[in-house]
Scaffold this active site. Structure first.
Site, PDB file in Angstrom:
ATOM      1  N   LYS A  55       1.115  -0.934  -0.355  1.00  0.00           N
ATOM      2  CA  LYS A  55      -0.388   0.102  -0.125  1.00  0.00           C
ATOM      3  C   LYS A  55       0.375   1.286   0.080  1.00  0.00           C
ATOM      4  O   LYS A  55       0.626   1.929  -0.479  1.00  0.00           O
ATOM      5  CB  LYS A  55      -0.799   0.578   1.182  1.00  0.00           C
ATOM      6  CG  LYS A  55      -2.341  -0.802   1.226  1.00  0.00           C
ATOM      7  CD  LYS A  55      -2.597  -1.307   2.926  1.00  0.00           C
ATOM      8  CE  LYS A  55      -4.329  -1.662   2.257  1.00  0.00           C
ATOM      9  NZ  LYS A  55      -4.375  -2.464   3.772  1.00  0.00           N
ATOM     10  N   GLN A  99      -5.053  -1.037   9.717  1.00  0.00           N
ATOM     11  CA  GLN A  99      -5.074  -2.516   9.048  1.00  0.00           C
ATOM     12  C   GLN A  99      -5.300  -3.700   9.988  1.00  0.00           C
ATOM     13  O   GLN A  99      -5.779  -3.932  11.417  1.00  0.00           O
ATOM     14  CB  GLN A  99      -3.723  -2.763   8.686  1.00  0.00           C
ATOM     15  CG  GLN A  99      -3.258  -4.200   7.744  1.00  0.00           C
ATOM     16  CD  GLN A  99      -4.032  -4.165   7.060  1.00  0.00           C
ATOM     17  OE1 GLN A  99      -3.616  -3.098   5.767  1.00  0.00           O
ATOM     18  NE2 GLN A  99      -4.372  -5.526   6.454  1.00  0.00           N
ATOM     19  N   ASP A 122     -11.480   3.439   4.180  1.00  0.00           N
ATOM     20  CA  ASP A 122     -12.167   1.798   3.881  1.00  0.00           C
ATOM     21  C   ASP A 122     -13.352   1.943   3.768  1.00  0.00           C
ATOM     22  O   ASP A 122     -14.000   0.924   3.350  1.00  0.00           O
ATOM     23  CB  ASP A 122     -11.842   1.644   5.143  1.00  0.00           C
ATOM     24  CG  ASP A 122      -9.705   0.865   5.200  1.00  0.00           C
ATOM     25  OD1 ASP A 122      -9.695  -0.259   4.096  1.00  0.00           O
ATOM     26  OD2 ASP A 122      -9.423   0.263   6.367  1.00  0.00           O
TER      27      ASP A 122
END
Ligand code: GUN
Length: 297
Positions: A55, A99, A122
């Site tokens: 990422k 995460q 997200d």
């Protein structure tokens, strides 16, 4: 029956990333500030570390700033929440990604609830999940993996209205938002899961079949309607020949490709789209926070 078309997620993601890089350059020109994505990782899970590295690299390749925060595996929940509050308040941070999974002493819901929904790239915060569930997509952040899946599906079936879509799996990250997105595209959506009575029969009715079970090669060719579009979200690591690790999906690719009309390979299908959509959401967040027009699709 000829073999299915292979859906090239790497190629679609590369095109999307080039478009995003142009959008980032335009934001930098207007604001003198590169969009910033904060990535919070707790502990040292090897798979999470690999995702986070990937990422960070791609965020920077698109011209954005990645701000990495690593916390030890035994950190207290209160410290994670305090970090999220600081990132919420920091104007140089446009997007925040924590995460998952998190260690057991930290409640993922508490951390997600603490995010500013405007920085929740997200799309996991209840405000964003609720917008998607109620069909109000304007202003929502849509979770990256189902967003990427929908782009691949539309590449094969530009008009989805009236098609029967079956989503296998009901996770908050993939299955649930995927069903919501397909419903917003006017598909007739069935969501199936481990407790569904006749899974093969449900799957065989699908024009669009999205599989996100986390079970290697779970869906077989005999479960697939001839000509269907099959999207395989699985990334399962199995021991392969000569001691190497082999990555396989949730669909038994060899039998499925003989029946499906189009299918995503693993790797190289859905995986690359997830990060591309994260970049897209981060650019979108920066535009919204600066009051700039949102980039076109
Ligand atoms: N872990 C696995 N997939 C994801 C994702 O899309 N976002 C976050 N934050 N964690 C993940």
């Amino acid at each position: 029956m000829t073999d299915a078309t292979l859906i090239d997620g790497r190629a679609v993601a590369a095109t999307l990333q080039a478009t995003i890089a142009r959008g980032v350059a335009a934001v930098v020109e207007r604001t003198q500030q590169a969009p910033g994505l904060a990535v919070v990782m707790v502990g040292d899970d090897p798979a999470s570390r690999a995702y986070v590295r990937s990422k960070t690299k791609q965020v920077e390749a698109a011209g954005m700033r990645a701000i990495d925060h690593r916390l030890p595996a035994d950190v207290r929940e209160a410290e994670v929440l305090a970090l999220v509050q600081r990132l919420n308040a920091d104007p140089a941070v446009n997007g925040i990604l924590v995460q998952l999974p998190l260690p057991s002493q930290i409640r993922a819901e508490a951390v997600i609830d603490a995010l500013d929904p405007a920085k929740d790239v997200d799309g996991f915060h209840p405000v964003n999940a609720g917008r998607l569930a109620s069909g109000h997509l304007g202003g929502a952040f849509v979770p990256c993996t189902p967003q990427g899946c929908l782009m691949l599906i539309k590449g094969e079936r530009p008009s989805l209205a009236g098609l029967k879509a079956v989503v296998v799996g009901r996770s908050a990250i993939v299955g649930r938002p995927m069903a919501g997105l397909l419903l917003s595209e006017s598909c007739s959506v069935t969501q199936v899961h481990s407790r569904t009575r006749d899974l093969p029969a449900e799957c065989r009715a699908a024009d669009i079949l999205v599989v996100a079970t986390g079970k290697p090669r779970f869906v077989e060719g005999g479960w697939i309607k001839p000509g269907a579009v099959v999207i395989d979200v699985g990334i399962n690591r199995l021991p392969g020949a000569d001691g190497k690790t082999q990555i396989v999906g949730d669909v038994d690719f060899e039998s499925a490709r003989r029946v499906a009309g189009a299918i995503t390979p693993v790797p190289g299908g859905v995986g690359p789209m997830t990060i591309a959509c994260l970049l897209r959401n981060t650019l979108l967040a920066a535009c919204r926070q600066h009051g700039l027009a949102e980039p076109a699709e």
